[in-house]
Each structure stands twice: as structure tokens, then as C-alpha cells.
Design an enzyme around this catalytic site. Structure first.
Site, PDB file in Angstrom:
ATOM      1  N   LYS A   8       1.107  -1.153  -0.137  1.00 18.44           N
ATOM      2  CA  LYS A   8       0.040   0.005  -0.122  1.00 18.44           C
ATOM      3  C   LYS A   8       0.860   1.176   0.036  1.00 18.44           C
ATOM      4  O   LYS A   8       1.937   1.043   0.362  1.00 18.44           O
ATOM      5  CB  LYS A   8      -0.923  -0.033   1.124  1.00 18.44           C
ATOM      6  CG  LYS A   8      -0.394   0.089   2.514  1.00 18.44           C
ATOM      7  CD  LYS A   8       0.103   1.386   3.055  1.00 18.44           C
ATOM      8  CE  LYS A   8       0.740   1.506   4.612  1.00 18.44           C
ATOM      9  NZ  LYS A   8       1.434   2.680   4.971  1.00 18.44           N
ATOM     10  N   ASP A 125      -3.157  -1.443  10.297  1.00 18.49           N
ATOM     11  CA  ASP A 125      -3.316  -1.369   8.775  1.00 18.49           C
ATOM     12  C   ASP A 125      -3.762  -2.590   8.249  1.00 18.49           C
ATOM     13  O   ASP A 125      -4.235  -2.683   6.909  1.00 18.49           O
ATOM     14  CB  ASP A 125      -1.852  -1.303   8.176  1.00 18.49           C
ATOM     15  CG  ASP A 125      -1.129   0.200   8.189  1.00 18.49           C
ATOM     16  OD1 ASP A 125      -1.822   1.103   8.741  1.00 18.49           O
ATOM     17  OD2 ASP A 125      -0.139   0.290   7.870  1.00 18.49           O
TER      18      ASP A 125
END
EC number: 2.7.1.148
Length: 275
Positions: A8, A125
Site C-alpha cells: 500500500k 493497517d
């Protein structure tokens, strides 16, 4: 069962303030990037067999252990993890691996298990990677709103410096705090191929701790990349390219100083396909 665990990048990260519990309130946009770890997850009669770095300390191992316990130990599993996402880069590799293990085990051993609840215990996350698409995040990253992000050719560059996330957050000062990100303006700029009006509040503390990181932005901009920004707490940076060919040329040039990948950020589902 083979699964990809994508990296990401943070399309902007604003540290709003320090909370009473000691954590920092964040506002960020998560976007999957096409660089990915590879996982092979197979059912076995019993036990948890893991082949990958750090053994039982790996977040993917911990994710498997949590799921099997929550599901009532329905069987065993063998996991092979091939790492491609660098550690200490701010690209979320460990969190992504954990999320893909949870999804794989739910497919192999269906049970009434709240994956997002398990994900939150593993790391801030991890819930994002369960979504498999872009998202707006608040809190410490756990309050998520899915976002439709256009696919954008991009380059991710890792200068080889491992940056401990807790160290960067401890170095945050009040002057590093920022307002909410202008989400709509960022999305519009991405769609038009323009420079997005984003920032990363963690660049200040990261640059104070590791001054050599300041050079990275200049190198990437000199190659024609726009919107160059550090991802998360670093040390990886990303930049937006004019097209796939531009991204490949820029990545090739950046490999003189570290590891670089040309790929796509945003777009549709990520992490669900075979390697």
C-alpha cells in the site's frame, strides 16, 4: 491456494493531534500498489506449519493462529510466504500478509468469525488490506471508508533504509500536525493526471531522524515523476508517472540508488488473485 498480498501507499497522511491514550489521530488515504508478496495456504490435518521469515513472530503466523483458535481449531494449515515487499518501508507488507492469511483461512475453514475484529488486534493497517481496494482511514487507521480510486501508473522507491514506525511517531512535534486531507481534490487530481494536493505529516520527523531521506524526492522529481511523497512512516517513496513506459524508465534509473518498482496504484480489487 495462492494469494497475492499487495503493498500500500498513503495518498497523503495528516497527523491531526496526539490523543489522550498516547496514539496519534490520523487522516489518510490508502491505495493498493501492484507490488505484492506471494502466499501459498494449504489445509493439513493438524498443526500450523509456517515457512517464511521470523517464524512464529511473523504477523502472518499470528493471524493464522488467531483465526484457527477463533474458528474452534477446525483443522491445520501449511503456509509458504515469499517476501517481495521490503520491510521497514512504510508499504504495509506484514499487515497485508496477515490479512490475506485471514481471508484464505476463512475460505478454507468457513466459520462465524469477525475478520475485522481479528485484524484490529493484529495491527492498525490490517483491516484496510481486508477490503482489497482504496480507502479513507481515520483514527489510527482502523476506521475505514472504501474509496473508488482510478488506476494510476506509479513508481515506488525504497532507498534501503529501515525506518522503525514507533521511532518516527515518537519524534512527531505539534508543528507537524495538520488539518484533514482534501479528499475530493486529491481524487479529482488523480483522475486528471495532475499534482494531488496531499502531504505526509510524518515526513518532518522522518527527515529529522534520517536527513538522507530528503534527497529522495529530488531524485524522483528529476525523472519527471509528480506527487512524490513518502509512504507512511517511510522510508519508501512513491511518485506518479505519465504512463507505464515512463514508470518503467524511472524505476530503472532509480535502481542506481536502491530498489524500485513500476506498477499501478489504486484501481480495482487487489490481493485476491493467484500469483
Amino acid at each position: 491456494m495462492e494469494r497475492l498480498a499487495p503493498a500500500k501507499v498513503n495518498l497523503g497522511l495528516s497527523v491531526r493531534f496526539r490523543r489522550e491514550d498516547g496514539y496519534h489521530e490520523l487522516h489518510t488515504l490508502f491505495a493498493p500498489f501492484s507490488l505484492a508478496d506471494r502466499l501459498v495456504v494449504e489445509p493439513v490435518s493438524s498443526g500450523l506449519h509456517f515457512q517464511g521469515p521470523y517464524g512464529r513472530e511473523n504477523l502472518a503466523y499470528r493471524a493464522a493462529s488467531l483465526y484457527l483458535e477463533a474458528a474452534g481449531q477446525p483443522g491445520g494449515v501449511r503456509i509458504l510466504l515469499e517476501k517481495r515487499i521490503p520491510e521497514g518501508a512504510g508499504l504495509g507488507g506484514g499487515s497485508s500478509d496477515a490479512a490475506q492469511v485471514l481471508l484464505a483461512l476463512q475460505a478454507l475453514y468457513p466459520a462465524e468469525v469477525d475478520l475485522f475484529a481479528l485484524a484490529r488486534t493484529l495491527g492498525a493497517d490490517v483491516p484496510f488490506f481486508l477490503l482489497g481496494r482504496g480507502a479513507e482511514a481515520r483514527g489510527v487507521g482502523e476506521r475505514l471508508k472504501p474509496l473508488a480510486l482510478p488506476p494510476v501508473p506509479a513508481v515506488v522507491f525504497f532507498p534501503g533504509l529501515r525506518v522503525p514506525t514507533p521511532l518516527v511517531y515518537r519524534a512527531v512535534r505539534p508543528e507537524d500536525f495538520g488539518p484533514d486531507l482534501p479528499v475530493e481534490a486529491i481524487l479529482e487530481a488523480l483522475a486528471r493526471g495532475e499534482e494531488p494536493p496531499y502531504w505526509n505529516s510524518l515526513e518532518g520527523p522522518a527527515f529529522r531522524l534520517f536527513p538522507e531521506l530528503k534527497e529522495v524526492r529530488g531524485r524522483m522529481r528529476a525523472l519527471g515523476l509528480r506527487g512524490v511523497l513518502m509512504s507512511g512512516s517511510g522510508s519508501a517513496f512513491f511518485g506518479l508517472a505519465e504512463g507505464p513506459d515512463h514508470a518503467r524508465r524511472a524505476a530503472e534509473a532509480l535502481r542506481a540508488w536502491g530498489r524500485a518498482w513500476a506498477g499501478t496504484l489504486g484501481g480495482g480489487d487487489a490481493g485476491s488473485g493467484p500469483a
